[in-house]
Design a protein around this motif. Structure first.
Motif, PDB file in Angstrom:
ATOM      1  N   LYS A 122      20.103  34.291  31.652  1.00 49.75           N
ATOM      2  CA  LYS A 122      18.896  33.670  31.037  1.00 49.75           C
ATOM      3  C   LYS A 122      17.524  34.388  30.833  1.00 49.75           C
ATOM      4  N   ASP A 163      15.855  35.511  36.664  1.00 50.38           N
ATOM      5  CA  ASP A 163      15.362  35.396  37.967  1.00 50.38           C
ATOM      6  C   ASP A 163      15.777  36.067  39.096  1.00 50.38           C
ATOM      7  N   HIS A 336      18.000  27.368  35.963  1.00 50.79           N
ATOM      8  CA  HIS A 336      17.337  28.138  35.163  1.00 50.79           C
ATOM      9  C   HIS A 336      16.291  27.821  34.384  1.00 50.79           C
ATOM     10  N   ARG A 368       9.626  31.341  37.960  1.00 49.07           N
ATOM     11  CA  ARG A 368       9.589  30.897  36.702  1.00 49.07           C
ATOM     12  C   ARG A 368       8.432  29.884  36.163  1.00 49.07           C
TER      13      ARG A 368
END
Length: 410
Positions: A122, A163, A336, A368
């Protein structure tokens, strides 16, 4: 941690993203079911049947791929240094990142020069035209990997690295973290450009192109193998019998209950692997936007909103309740999920209206978060790490075997 830069998403893009995530979560709820429910209509039963057929095809492809590597028809690359993979048989939710962290730290303490190689799931990809141009000019292999950390400084944020690589780089000074889907290439870079002698593959059990000396596989005690099917009917990445390739098996998320049945199952699948039990232990709360830390005992009696975008949110929410928090609201997003300012503001306002005094999220979610200028209630993440419950001698022996390998074995 440095939260993601302020982001704005056009309304139509936000709508598409939300629809995609909703569809993803719906499909996940279907494939996790062991079979059709009594009230399921013909449409759901047909979808499950189609997914089951595709599952058999996928399992066959995975077995063929493994056969080709075992027979040397597909090449295992050997880089001349020690390679340890940490992975799992299932998609998401086994608690892999803390295990990678503790393993890399112990290797480093024992004198190894460690690099973690990750795909960077991601992460922000190159523009489509750049990827097509790379393919057309055969220069994919020459483009260097993304260096999240060179062991001295954090060089990328979570958006560019993903992440988990960002979290690992933040917690492991002295350890290099590189991101590239071609981990043979990133491994060579770590050796030749950074002088590393030990490579740890994050999520590497299925990455067969790079030869592994030690294969570590995580099995979630709460949901070891899902419904027993491989993707897309279940959560398995390959058939359960392939667990026989593992050298070390970590049973994660142990809660103090018996593990005899699971151990017996694992032993029937793998007669040689060391089996180590561990749990994810909450250590402290930290404010997402500052260095403020609170002991986990602060959660006792605290009215909170539990907010997460992870594969298995139930365990996180149960842990907050076990620690004494009163969870008034459970905000769940797709795994995510990349948060916007407006989403955070809406959650803060809703939490305040319900009487919550804080929002608590996971560390993986916190990286995030976009920056917020102000908030009426604090936002904390729960710092979690690994605690070994059994098999400590096995773990130490495994580390020693890797760190003090004889030169003639290299």
């Amino acid at each position: 941690f440095v939260p993601a830069a302020t982001q704005t998403i056009p309304e139509h893009m936000g709508f598409l993203r939300n629809k995609t995530e909703s569809t993803q979560q719906y499909l996940l709820s279907i494939i996790k079911d062991p079979g059709p429910k009594p009230g399921d209509g013909r449409g759901i039963r047909l979808v499950l049947w189609l997914l089951t057929c595709l599952s058999h095809v996928y399992a066959s492809v995975m077995q063929l791929r493994l056969f080709l590597y075992n027979k040397g028809l597909l090449r295992h690359h050997t880089l001349g240094c020690q390679v340890i993979s940490v992975g799992n048989l299932t998609v998401g939710g086994t608690g892999k990142t803390p295990v990678v962290e503790v393993f890399a730290r112990r290797l480093q303490e024992a004198g190894r020069r460690v690099a973690i190689l990750s795909r960077g799931y991601k992460k922000r990809e190159l523009a489509l035209w750049e990827r097509l141009l790379d393919k057309a000019l055969f220069r994919e292999s020459s483009r260097p990997p993304r260096v999240v950390s060179d062991g001295k400084s954090l060089l990328l944020d979570s958006r560019m690295s993903g992440d988990e690589p960002y979290m690992l780089a933040a917690h492991l000074p002295g350890v290099a973290v590189l991101v590239d889907k071609n981990r043979v290439k990133s491994g060579r870079y770590a050796i030749n450009k950074q002088g590393r002698d030990t490579l740890v593959l994050d999520d590497g059990f299925q990455y067969l192109a790079l030869d592994h000396r030690i294969k570590i596989v995580l099995v979630d005690k709460q949901n070891p193998f899902g419904n027993g099917y491989v993707l897309p009917r279940g959560i398995l990445r390959e058939p359960i019998k392939n667990l026989n390739r593992a050298d070390v098996i970590f049973i994660t998320k142990c809660d103090g209950g018996p593990t005899d049945e699971l151990r017996a199952k694992l032993r029937s699948l793998n007669h040689k692997a060391e089996i180590i039990e561990c749990t994810h232990r909450a250590r402290y709360l930290q404010n997402v936007f500052s260095a403020e830390k609170l002991p986990v005992t602060s959660l006792k009696g605290m009215s909170i909103t539990a907010m997460s975008g992870i594969a298995a949110p139930d365990g996180f929410e149960r842990e907050l309740e076990r620690l004494g928090a009163e969870v008034l609201i459970k905000e769940r997003f797709a795994d995510h999920h990349r948060y916007t300012q407006q989403e955070l503001i809406d959650i803060i306002n809703r939490s305040t209206a319900f009487g919550a005094t804080a929002v608590v999220t996971t560390e993986k979610d916190a990286v995030r978060f976009p920056k917020l200028e102000r908030s009426s209630i604090p936002l904390f993440f729960l710092r979690v790490d690994i605690e070994l419950l059994s098999g400590k001698e096995d773990f130490n022996e495994c580390i020693a075997r890797i760190c003090f390998r004889r030169k003639e074995d290299c």
